[in-house]
Design an enzyme around this catalytic site. Structure first.
Site, PDB file in Angstrom:
ATOM      1  N   ARG A  13       0.859  -1.180   0.000  1.00 39.08           N
ATOM      2  CA  ARG A  13       0.000   0.000   0.000  1.00 39.08           C
ATOM      3  C   ARG A  13       0.896   1.231   0.000  1.00 39.08           C
ATOM      4  O   ARG A  13       1.730   1.403   0.894  1.00 39.08           O
ATOM      5  CB  ARG A  13      -0.910  -0.014   1.227  1.00 39.08           C
ATOM      6  CG  ARG A  13      -1.879   1.151   1.318  1.00 39.08           C
ATOM      7  CD  ARG A  13      -2.658   1.095   2.619  1.00 39.08           C
ATOM      8  NE  ARG A  13      -3.423  -0.139   2.720  1.00 39.08           N
ATOM      9  CZ  ARG A  13      -3.450  -0.898   3.817  1.00 39.08           C
ATOM     10  NH1 ARG A  13      -2.756  -0.562   4.882  1.00 39.08           N
ATOM     11  NH2 ARG A  13      -4.180  -1.997   3.852  1.00 39.08           N
ATOM     12  N   ARG A  72      -1.011   6.116   9.669  1.00 40.53           N
ATOM     13  CA  ARG A  72      -1.017   5.628   8.287  1.00 40.53           C
ATOM     14  C   ARG A  72      -1.310   6.747   7.293  1.00 40.53           C
ATOM     15  O   ARG A  72      -1.331   7.926   7.657  1.00 40.53           O
ATOM     16  CB  ARG A  72      -2.014   4.487   8.172  1.00 40.53           C
ATOM     17  CG  ARG A  72      -1.638   3.314   9.105  1.00 40.53           C
ATOM     18  CD  ARG A  72      -2.492   2.098   8.871  1.00 40.53           C
ATOM     19  NE  ARG A  72      -2.070   0.976   9.698  1.00 40.53           N
ATOM     20  CZ  ARG A  72      -2.573  -0.248   9.605  1.00 40.53           C
ATOM     21  NH1 ARG A  72      -3.526  -0.517   8.721  1.00 40.53           N
ATOM     22  NH2 ARG A  72      -2.142  -1.219  10.383  1.00 40.53           N
ATOM     23  N   LYS A 118      -2.604   0.433  15.137  1.00 39.07           N
ATOM     24  CA  LYS A 118      -2.666   1.315  13.982  1.00 39.07           C
ATOM     25  C   LYS A 118      -3.403   2.608  14.323  1.00 39.07           C
ATOM     26  O   LYS A 118      -4.252   2.646  15.207  1.00 39.07           O
ATOM     27  CB  LYS A 118      -3.345   0.610  12.813  1.00 39.07           C
ATOM     28  CG  LYS A 118      -4.772   0.173  13.071  1.00 39.07           C
ATOM     29  CD  LYS A 118      -5.307  -0.633  11.907  1.00 39.07           C
ATOM     30  CE  LYS A 118      -6.716  -1.170  12.199  1.00 39.07           C
ATOM     31  NZ  LYS A 118      -7.230  -1.995  11.085  1.00 39.07           N
ATOM     32  N   LYS A 164      -5.139   6.215  12.355  1.00 36.73           N
ATOM     33  CA  LYS A 164      -5.567   6.774  11.071  1.00 36.73           C
ATOM     34  C   LYS A 164      -5.987   8.226  11.238  1.00 36.73           C
ATOM     35  O   LYS A 164      -6.686   8.574  12.198  1.00 36.73           O
ATOM     36  CB  LYS A 164      -6.716   5.946  10.503  1.00 36.73           C
ATOM     37  CG  LYS A 164      -6.330   4.495  10.210  1.00 36.73           C
ATOM     38  CD  LYS A 164      -7.502   3.682   9.690  1.00 36.73           C
ATOM     39  CE  LYS A 164      -7.091   2.242   9.402  1.00 36.73           C
ATOM     40  NZ  LYS A 164      -8.220   1.423   8.910  1.00 36.73           N
ATOM     41  N   CYS A 180     -14.572  -4.032   0.558  1.00 33.97           N
ATOM     42  CA  CYS A 180     -13.139  -4.238   0.744  1.00 33.97           C
ATOM     43  C   CYS A 180     -12.652  -5.303  -0.240  1.00 33.97           C
ATOM     44  O   CYS A 180     -13.432  -5.897  -0.978  1.00 33.97           O
ATOM     45  CB  CYS A 180     -12.848  -4.665   2.178  1.00 33.97           C
ATOM     46  SG  CYS A 180     -13.459  -6.317   2.590  1.00 33.97           S
ATOM     47  N   CYS A 209      -6.890 -11.511   0.896  1.00 28.30           N
ATOM     48  CA  CYS A 209      -6.799 -11.089   2.296  1.00 28.30           C
ATOM     49  C   CYS A 209      -6.840 -12.298   3.224  1.00 28.30           C
ATOM     50  O   CYS A 209      -7.789 -13.094   3.185  1.00 28.30           O
ATOM     51  CB  CYS A 209      -7.935 -10.130   2.643  1.00 28.30           C
ATOM     52  SG  CYS A 209      -7.884  -9.597   4.371  1.00 28.30           S
ATOM     53  N   CYS A 212     -14.800  -9.313   6.638  1.00 27.03           N
ATOM     54  CA  CYS A 212     -14.548  -9.659   8.038  1.00 27.03           C
ATOM     55  C   CYS A 212     -14.904  -8.436   8.872  1.00 27.03           C
ATOM     56  O   CYS A 212     -15.223  -7.382   8.315  1.00 27.03           O
ATOM     57  CB  CYS A 212     -13.089 -10.085   8.233  1.00 27.03           C
ATOM     58  SG  CYS A 212     -11.934  -8.699   8.349  1.00 27.03           S
ATOM     59  N   CYS A 255     -12.454  -2.533   6.840  1.00 26.26           N
ATOM     60  CA  CYS A 255     -11.809  -1.866   5.713  1.00 26.26           C
ATOM     61  C   CYS A 255     -12.804  -1.291   4.702  1.00 26.26           C
ATOM     62  O   CYS A 255     -12.520  -0.294   4.053  1.00 26.26           O
ATOM     63  CB  CYS A 255     -10.854  -2.829   5.007  1.00 26.26           C
ATOM     64  SG  CYS A 255      -9.474  -3.370   6.032  1.00 26.26           S
TER      65      CYS A 255
END
Length: 569
Positions: A81, A151, A213, A215, A433, A439, A478, A482
């Site tokens: 990414r 990110r 993470k 964002k 996603c 994935c 899931c 995303c």
């Protein structure tokens, strides 16, 4: 770091903390792994560490069982990414990534993502360094687009029609650079950078980086195209007389959860208040630093900023940010979100240039039979003198088109299927996603399921006389969020092959979380439920009432007021 440790979570640290602490500032033994041609994958801790360099190790799950029968390991490869603050890319850069995807990825595609950047899928180990060097040669990297760091910074992607848009984009870039890791590991490993005899320091992220993470977005009302409530830190642009004067700061949004674990839940971001422009970077660092020091390093499922706010209290977290940034938040300035979608088609800018937003279903740019999208984008890049904008809705903007080039750009777009008349508003308002086959977390289909699912919903809308209407419809394979299904009017969250949890009750503006309506049901059962509900919407709705607002007002589903307390009620 602060000496205030009363909010630290006590207990054995998660193994990810050991990995980061022993990594020598994210180097690990990645360089040695690259030389190991006995496996296509990365071993031990490096499987996690490459994420900080913007990559995830994956394999093609469609052929995993067959390879196992042949006594072969899974077809290990990486997804990369890129880091593109605000999603802006030049035609020259586009042509470089197009050429690499064509010649060095298993799938040949460029995938536009909800993180307002692009991904390469299916890059084998022998080509990984070439990938990074290719990107570096045109001024792109993938530093900190995954892992426990801040990110890719999103920014409202409407074409530049005013100075406010350009100013907001510049701040997105500044925030991105300010919060980047300072280690030279990326340059040393992937670009053969010189190994300096210096001590690495991470003054903002800390030597063990963040607990989870993180964002960040910059958003310009009235468009909520970056979905602020899906992110840890958000700067809402406030303008006066056509000039950016500051930001409202929203903290603690996030959509991921874990099936069966009620200690996890989606959460809307909390409005802390207004700040002037000159305090932007100080506040960004203060929010990150507070989460760095107070976040849960024991249980990664509760390590995100949203859980820190719920555990320590919003007032305590906000006060700590004010202390670190040496600021007192002012009352938030008024703003309104009216929608989230991209404006498909041509828009004229204030400078007399034009901007063309192209709808890319699922963000997957590839040559399909009768619709060679990837070739078309490359042909446009060869003649385009402006830039491209990647949107958080997985679409592509050809921005800054001179009037004399407008007809040529449109001709190329139509010739290659990048403009297709008759695309429904429902298709434009739907998103998924990546999910299967690449994935590793996917439980159900998403990207491959979406087109047919939208066709079925279009048929239901037509059946009930709603063909001019649409619903915000999103699918994730899931519960990690995303595809941002937890901000949809109708959100599907994968539970198993062909099975989803059906969530209802979000709104068009993206300011309300939907609640689970039916659990673990089949695709046909979902359509049956929607058939009934859309029929009621057609007959019972008030003027201009969106589907999500209707199901709440009609008592079909209770609104989520405080997801930490009532999401599972």
């Amino acid at each position: 770091m602060t000496d205030n440790n009363k909010y630290t979570v006590e207990g054995p640290l998660s193994d990810n903390e050991r990995i980061k602490g022993e990594s020598n500032f994210l180097r690990g033994t990645i360089a040695d792994d690259l030389k190991d041609d006995l496996t296509g994958g990365f071993t031990a801790d490096n499987f996690q560490l490459i994420r900080f360099h913007g990559m995830y190790q994956q394999d093609d799950r469609d052929i995993r069982a067959e390879r196992a029968k042949q006594k072969l390991e899974p077809l290990h490869n990486v997804m990369l990414r890129a880091r593109l603050p605000g999603g802006i890319i030049t035609p020259e850069q586009w042509l470089a990534i197009d050429a690499f995807a064509e010649s060095h990825s298993l799938y040949g595609s460029i995938r536009l993502t909800t993180r307002q950047t692009f991904q390469f899928h299916g890059v084998l180990k022998p080509h990984i360094k070439l990938m990074h060097k290719t990107l570096n040669s045109v001024g792109i990297d993938s530093i900190a687009t995954a892992g426990d760091v801040n990110r890719n910074v999103l920014c409202t992607s409407n074409p530049v029609e005013s100075e406010v848009h350009q100013q907001a984009y510049e701040w997105a870039k500044k925030i991105s650079e300010h919060l980047l890791p300072k280690t030279r590991a990326y340059a040393e490993i992937w670009l053969d950078g010189e190994k300096l005899e210096t001590t690495d320091e991470e003054p903002i992220l800390g030597n063990n980086y963040l607990p989870r993470k993180f964002k960040t977005t910059v958003v310009i009302p009235p468009q909520n195209d970056v979905d602020v409530h899906a992110n840890d830190l958000n700067f809402v642009a406030i303008a006066e007389d056509g000039q950016l004067v500051g930001f409202n700061v929203l903290v603690g949004g996030g959509l991921a959860m874990t099936h069966g674990d009620t200690s996890t839940y989606p959460r809307k971001a909390t409005d802390f208040g207004f700040i002037p422009l000159e305090k932007t970077l100080d506040v960004a660092a203060a929010v990150v630093g507070t989460q760095r020091d107070w976040g849960n390093r024991v249980n990664r499922k509760n390590a995100k900023t949203k859980y820190t706010l719920e555990r320590v209290g919003v007032d305590a977290f906000k006060a700590e940010v004010e202390r670190r940034a040496d600021i007192a938040f002012a009352p938030s300035r008024d703003y309104t979100f009216t929608g989230r979608g991209d404006r498909i088609g041509w828009v004229e800018g204030v400078d007399g240039n034009y901007h063309l937003t192209l709808f890319i279903e699922n963000g997957r740019i590839l040559d399909y039979p009768g619709k060679p999208l990837k070739t078309g984008c490359a042909e446009i890049a060869k003649v385009h003198t402006g830039d491209f904008r990647l949107t958080a809705n997985q679409n592509l903007i050809v921005a800054g088109v001179r009037p004399e080039n407008k007809a040529l750009i449109e001709e190329l777009a139509r010739k290659h299927g990048l403009i297709q008349d008759g695309v429904s508003q429902q298709r434009l308002d739907s998103m998924a996603c990546v999910s299967l086959p690449t994935c590793p977390l996917a439980m159900a289909e998403a990207e491959r399921y979406l087109p047919d699912a939208v066709t079925d919903i279009e048929a239901l809308l037509d059946k009930h006389g709603l063909s001019g209407d649409s619903i915000i419809f999103r699918v994730t394979g899931c519960p990690n969020g995303c595809g941002r299904a937890m901000l949809a009017e109708v959100g599907l969250v994968g539970k198993g092959p062909g099975k989803y949890n059906l969530h209802l009750g979000g709104n068009r503006e993206g300011t309300r979380i939907p609640r689970m309506y039916r659990e673990n049901i089949s695709e046909q059962a979902i359509l049956d439920e929607l058939d009934t509900l859309l029929g009621r919407w057609a007959k019972e709705r008030e003027s201009g009432e969106g589907f999500g607002d209707f199901v709440v007002r009609a008592g079909i589903i209770a609104p989520v007021i405080d997801s930490a307390k009532d999401f599972y009620d």
